[in-house]
Design a protein around this motif. Structure first.
Motif, PDB file in Angstrom:
ATOM      1  N   ALA A 117     -13.501  11.085  46.928  1.00 31.24           N
ATOM      2  CA  ALA A 117     -13.911  10.258  48.219  1.00 31.24           C
ATOM      3  C   ALA A 117     -13.308   9.262  47.931  1.00 31.24           C
ATOM      4  CB  ALA A 117     -15.607  10.127  47.610  1.00 31.24           C
ATOM      5  N   SER A 118     -13.615   7.458  48.138  1.00 29.26           N
ATOM      6  CA  SER A 118     -13.377   6.660  47.922  1.00 29.26           C
ATOM      7  C   SER A 118     -14.410   5.055  47.317  1.00 29.26           C
ATOM      8  CB  SER A 118     -13.436   5.595  49.224  1.00 29.26           C
ATOM      9  OG  SER A 118     -13.851   5.381  50.273  1.00 29.26           O
ATOM     10  N   GLY A 119     -14.314   5.600  45.624  1.00 29.41           N
ATOM     11  CA  GLY A 119     -14.647   4.592  45.719  1.00 29.41           C
ATOM     12  C   GLY A 119     -16.124   5.337  44.578  1.00 29.41           C
TER      13      GLY A 119
ATOM     14  N   GLY B 222      -9.301  30.981  51.940  1.00 26.68           N
ATOM     15  CA  GLY B 222      -9.669  30.703  50.515  1.00 26.68           C
ATOM     16  C   GLY B 222     -10.082  32.003  49.603  1.00 26.68           C
ATOM     17  N   ARG B 223     -10.212  33.127  50.072  1.00 21.77           N
ATOM     18  CA  ARG B 223     -11.012  33.702  48.999  1.00 21.77           C
ATOM     19  C   ARG B 223     -11.262  33.848  47.506  1.00 21.77           C
ATOM     20  NH1 ARG B 223     -12.041  38.027  52.229  1.00 21.77           N
ATOM     21  NH2 ARG B 223     -10.376  38.412  53.608  1.00 21.77           N
ATOM     22  N   LEU B 224     -12.150  32.615  47.319  1.00 26.47           N
ATOM     23  CA  LEU B 224     -12.512  32.007  46.065  1.00 26.47           C
ATOM     24  C   LEU B 224     -12.984  32.574  45.540  1.00 26.47           C
ATOM     25  CD1 LEU B 224     -12.831  28.844  44.647  1.00 26.47           C
ATOM     26  CD2 LEU B 224     -15.396  28.731  45.636  1.00 26.47           C
ATOM     27  N   GLN B 225     -12.716  33.051  43.958  1.00 26.12           N
ATOM     28  CA  GLN B 225     -13.176  33.539  43.140  1.00 26.12           C
ATOM     29  C   GLN B 225     -14.824  32.801  42.155  1.00 26.12           C
ATOM     30  OE1 GLN B 225     -13.259  37.088  43.429  1.00 26.12           O
ATOM     31  NE2 GLN B 225     -12.345  36.755  44.971  1.00 26.12           N
ATOM     32  N   PRO B 226     -15.418  33.924  41.502  1.00 24.21           N
ATOM     33  CA  PRO B 226     -15.761  32.449  40.149  1.00 24.21           C
ATOM     34  C   PRO B 226     -15.060  32.306  39.321  1.00 24.21           C
ATOM     35  CG  PRO B 226     -17.486  34.293  40.936  1.00 24.21           C
ATOM     36  CD  PRO B 226     -15.906  34.696  41.797  1.00 24.21           C
ATOM     37  N   GLY B 227     -15.589  31.360  38.754  1.00 25.00           N
ATOM     38  CA  GLY B 227     -14.403  30.481  37.734  1.00 25.00           C
ATOM     39  C   GLY B 227     -13.064  29.227  37.432  1.00 25.00           C
ATOM     40  N   GLU B 228     -13.206  29.522  39.168  1.00 23.65           N
ATOM     41  CA  GLU B 228     -11.739  28.911  39.774  1.00 23.65           C
ATOM     42  C   GLU B 228     -11.976  28.056  40.301  1.00 23.65           C
ATOM     43  OE1 GLU B 228      -8.525  32.362  41.625  1.00 23.65           O
ATOM     44  OE2 GLU B 228     -10.308  31.606  43.104  1.00 23.65           O
ATOM     45  N   THR B 229     -11.211  26.718  39.900  1.00 24.19           N
ATOM     46  CA  THR B 229     -11.047  25.668  40.651  1.00 24.19           C
ATOM     47  C   THR B 229     -10.479  25.385  41.683  1.00 24.19           C
ATOM     48  OG1 THR B 229     -10.225  24.867  37.668  1.00 24.19           O
ATOM     49  CG2 THR B 229     -10.457  23.079  39.214  1.00 24.19           C
ATOM     50  N   VAL B 230     -11.211  24.538  42.871  1.00 24.93           N
ATOM     51  CA  VAL B 230     -11.345  23.795  44.220  1.00 24.93           C
ATOM     52  C   VAL B 230     -11.423  22.217  43.979  1.00 24.93           C
ATOM     53  CG1 VAL B 230     -13.772  24.521  44.563  1.00 24.93           C
ATOM     54  CG2 VAL B 230     -11.492  24.008  46.681  1.00 24.93           C
ATOM     55  N   LEU B 231     -10.275  21.907  44.584  1.00 26.01           N
ATOM     56  CA  LEU B 231     -10.345  20.460  45.454  1.00 26.01           C
ATOM     57  C   LEU B 231     -10.510  20.584  46.327  1.00 26.01           C
ATOM     58  CD1 LEU B 231      -9.401  17.271  44.486  1.00 26.01           C
ATOM     59  CD2 LEU B 231      -7.057  18.474  44.953  1.00 26.01           C
ATOM     60  N   VAL B 232     -11.415  19.408  46.192  1.00 23.48           N
ATOM     61  CA  VAL B 232     -12.198  19.284  48.146  1.00 23.48           C
ATOM     62  C   VAL B 232     -11.377  17.742  48.381  1.00 23.48           C
ATOM     63  CG1 VAL B 232     -13.954  19.257  49.248  1.00 23.48           C
ATOM     64  CG2 VAL B 232     -14.338  20.412  47.468  1.00 23.48           C
ATOM     65  N   GLN B 233     -10.779  17.417  49.286  1.00 23.83           N
ATOM     66  CA  GLN B 233     -10.212  16.060  50.365  1.00 23.83           C
ATOM     67  C   GLN B 233     -10.847  16.016  50.499  1.00 23.83           C
ATOM     68  OE1 GLN B 233      -8.061  14.060  48.310  1.00 23.83           O
ATOM     69  NE2 GLN B 233      -6.863  13.468  50.366  1.00 23.83           N
TER      70      GLN B 233
ATOM     71  N   HIS C  88     -16.208  16.967  38.831  1.00 23.99           N
ATOM     72  CA  HIS C  88     -15.404  16.178  38.417  1.00 23.99           C
ATOM     73  C   HIS C  88     -15.244  15.317  40.276  1.00 23.99           C
ATOM     74  CE1 HIS C  88     -12.737  13.548  35.857  1.00 23.99           C
ATOM     75  NE2 HIS C  88     -12.264  13.109  36.775  1.00 23.99           N
ATOM     76  N   GLY C  89     -15.449  13.489  39.884  1.00 26.66           N
ATOM     77  CA  GLY C  89     -14.988  13.048  40.873  1.00 26.66           C
ATOM     78  C   GLY C  89     -13.662  11.957  40.848  1.00 26.66           C
ATOM     79  N   ILE C  90     -12.667  12.164  42.099  1.00 27.61           N
ATOM     80  CA  ILE C  90     -11.506  11.490  41.950  1.00 27.61           C
ATOM     81  C   ILE C  90     -12.201  10.345  42.845  1.00 27.61           C
ATOM     82  CG2 ILE C  90      -8.905  11.530  42.412  1.00 27.61           C
ATOM     83  CD1 ILE C  90      -9.147  14.456  40.955  1.00 27.61           C
ATOM     84  N   ASP C  91     -11.202   9.251  42.929  1.00 29.85           N
ATOM     85  CA  ASP C  91     -11.331   8.052  43.820  1.00 29.85           C
ATOM     86  C   ASP C  91     -10.196   7.783  44.835  1.00 29.85           C
ATOM     87  OD1 ASP C  91     -11.033   6.113  45.500  1.00 29.85           O
ATOM     88  OD2 ASP C  91     -12.668   4.262  43.576  1.00 29.85           O
ATOM     89  N   TYR C  92     -10.043   8.274  45.593  1.00 35.00           N
ATOM     90  CA  TYR C  92      -8.816   8.915  45.785  1.00 35.00           C
ATOM     91  C   TYR C  92      -8.226   7.406  46.595  1.00 35.00           C
ATOM     92  CZ  TYR C  92     -10.072   7.324  51.357  1.00 35.00           C
ATOM     93  OH  TYR C  92     -10.631   7.844  51.989  1.00 35.00           O
ATOM     94  N   ARG C  93      -8.761   6.012  46.435  1.00 31.48           N
ATOM     95  CA  ARG C  93      -8.126   5.091  46.451  1.00 31.48           C
ATOM     96  C   ARG C  93      -7.492   4.645  45.493  1.00 31.48           C
ATOM     97  NH1 ARG C  93     -12.705   1.920  50.127  1.00 31.48           N
ATOM     98  NH2 ARG C  93     -12.363   2.636  52.032  1.00 31.48           N
TER      99      ARG C  93
ATOM    100  N   VAL D  44      -4.669  14.009  37.083  1.00 30.23           N
ATOM    101  CA  VAL D  44      -5.834  14.244  37.394  1.00 30.23           C
ATOM    102  C   VAL D  44      -6.676  15.459  37.177  1.00 30.23           C
ATOM    103  CG1 VAL D  44      -8.345  13.486  37.635  1.00 30.23           C
ATOM    104  CG2 VAL D  44      -6.381  11.677  37.960  1.00 30.23           C
ATOM    105  N   CYS D  45      -5.899  15.912  37.933  1.00 31.48           N
ATOM    106  CA  CYS D  45      -5.910  17.625  38.617  1.00 31.48           C
ATOM    107  C   CYS D  45      -5.630  17.943  37.727  1.00 31.48           C
ATOM    108  CB  CYS D  45      -6.214  18.400  40.062  1.00 31.48           C
ATOM    109  SG  CYS D  45      -6.959  17.969  41.322  1.00 31.48           S
ATOM    110  N   LEU D  46      -4.526  17.595  37.416  1.00 27.97           N
ATOM    111  CA  LEU D  46      -3.652  18.065  36.492  1.00 27.97           C
ATOM    112  C   LEU D  46      -4.215  18.192  34.663  1.00 27.97           C
ATOM    113  CD1 LEU D  46      -0.028  18.170  37.549  1.00 27.97           C
ATOM    114  CD2 LEU D  46      -0.997  20.357  37.116  1.00 27.97           C
TER     115      LEU D  46
END
Ligand SMILES: NC(=O)c1ccc[n+]([C@@H]2O[C@H](COP(=O)([O-])OP(=O)(O)OC[C@H]3O[C@@H](n4cnc5c(N)ncnc54)[C@H](OP(=O)(O)O)[C@@H]3O)[C@@H](O)[C@H]2O)c1
Length: 320
Positions: free
Chosen positions: A169-171, A133-144, A185-190, A197-199
């Motif tokens: 996560a679920s809940g 992924g070549r992640l750089q400081p300051g970037e935003t990552v979404l962990v599903q 930031h957390g998103i309830d995928y259900r 939300v990410c946008l």
């Protein structure tokens, strides 16, 4: 030795417990007396869908314990050493035999129970974020799939590298438990629209990197959540199916897709260095992995069912 095995794919009920011959110790083999087996997401997936190569088939990628015996060509390990080991199968047993190239020493001061969790979860997360992924400081990552083993590892590694971390996560209760690991930031995928939300959180731009542990039908949503020229890292299929991509969707976003196959790289010197570094960071308390429950090896079927149905937070272990 006492072991778990199956003869055909299926649910946890195909797992049998009993006596099997001790594993053969070939010239390049290390035999580990197992203290803790880490149940990996892939163990469940394999049991369900991958035809066993030979029967009886002992499942399991990963376990930690003490070296019991070594083959004549083994140079780095001796009986009594504390190690964590990987192989494509065989960890659900009293003895786990694996080539030396898949054996990693446990850092001083790190309990064997914690070490049992490191290579696959933290190594995969690290490769997904940095090697691919070549992640750089300051970037935003979404962990599903942020509450699972690879997910919680990814949240910590990304946050400590200076990234902004969004996780699913679920809940809400599960999401609240992930926050102390570095999730912003957390998103309830259900119940929530992940892309929307990410946008919103990125001022309409989208996240820089997606780490997808779940696969399945959310690929369209995750692509929408990603910025133009974003990187989509395919890791797993905890929904049961891998994601599939339409080239039009990829071209429209000038997206890059990376596929991680960490097991295919675990013999490499760079991965041995990576796991040693992760092991030291965990020994210093910088990395953690909650253990939701420890089952006796004999209850592996119940443990697999628990992982599949009870949404454990972090890892579930077996103890011979
Ligand atoms: N490519 C590789 O080299 C590699 C290496 C390691 C693992 N893997 C794969 O990666 C996957 C994850 O492994 P793991 O060990 O982290 O598994 P795990 O500990 O069982 O965690 C799986 C996670 O997936 C989440 N999930 C399930 N359904 C979901 C959905 N519909 N939407 C979003 N999230 C969902 C679960 O979240 P909730 O519990 O909150 O619902 C859970 O946190 C597995 O498929 C495994 O085979 C691949």
């Amino acid at each position: 030795m006492k072991a778990i095995w199956y003869e055909e794919n299926g649910g946890p009920e195909v797992l049998q417990y009993g006596e099997l011959p001790d594993p053969d110790a070939g010239p390049d083999t290390v035999v580990v007396r197992v203290e803790y087996v880490s149940i990996e997401g892939g163990d469940l997936l394999n049991r369900s869908v991958t035809p066993p190569r030979k029967v009886p088939f002992i499942p399991g990628y990963q376990a930690a314990g003490t070296v019991e015996a070594v083959g004549a060509q083994v140079t780095k390990f001796a009986p009594g050493d504390r190690v964590v080991a990987f192989n494509w199968h065989g960890s659900h047993a009293e003895f786990f035999a694996t080539p030396e190239k898949y054996v990693y020493p446990i850092a001083d001061g790190l309990p064997t129970q914690q070490a049992a969790i490191i290579p696959v979860a933290f190594g995969t997360a690290s490769d997904a974020l940095f090697e691919y992924g070549r992640l750089q400081p300051g970037e935003t990552v979404l962990v599903q799939g942020a509450a699972g083993g690879v997910g919680l590892a990814a949240v910590q590694l990304a946050a400590q590298a200076g990234a902004r971390v969004i996780g699913t996560a679920s809940g809400r209760q599960r999401l609240a438990r992930i926050e102390p690991f570095g999730m912003d930031h957390g998103i309830d995928y259900r119940s929530e629209d992940i892309a929307q939300v990410c946008l919103e959180l990125t001022g309409g731009k989208g996240v820089d990197i997606v780490l997808d542990m779940a696969g399945g039908h959310s690929v369209g949503t995750l692509l929408q959540a990603m910025r133009f020229r974003g990187r989509y890292v395919v890791i797993g299929a905890s929904t049961g199916t891998l994601p599939s991509f339409g080239f039009f969707e990829l071209i429209r976003r000038a997206a890059t897709v990376h596929a991680v196959s960490f097991g295919g790289e675990m013999h490499l010197p760079r991965v041995h260095d990576l796991i040693a570094s992760l092991s030291r960071r965990m020994a210093r308390g910088m990395l953690q992995m909650p253990v939701e429950r420890i089952f006796p090896l004999a209850d592996a079927a119940a443990a697999h069912a628990f992982v599949a149905n009870n949404h454990p937070f972090g890892r579930v272990l077996l103890k011979p």
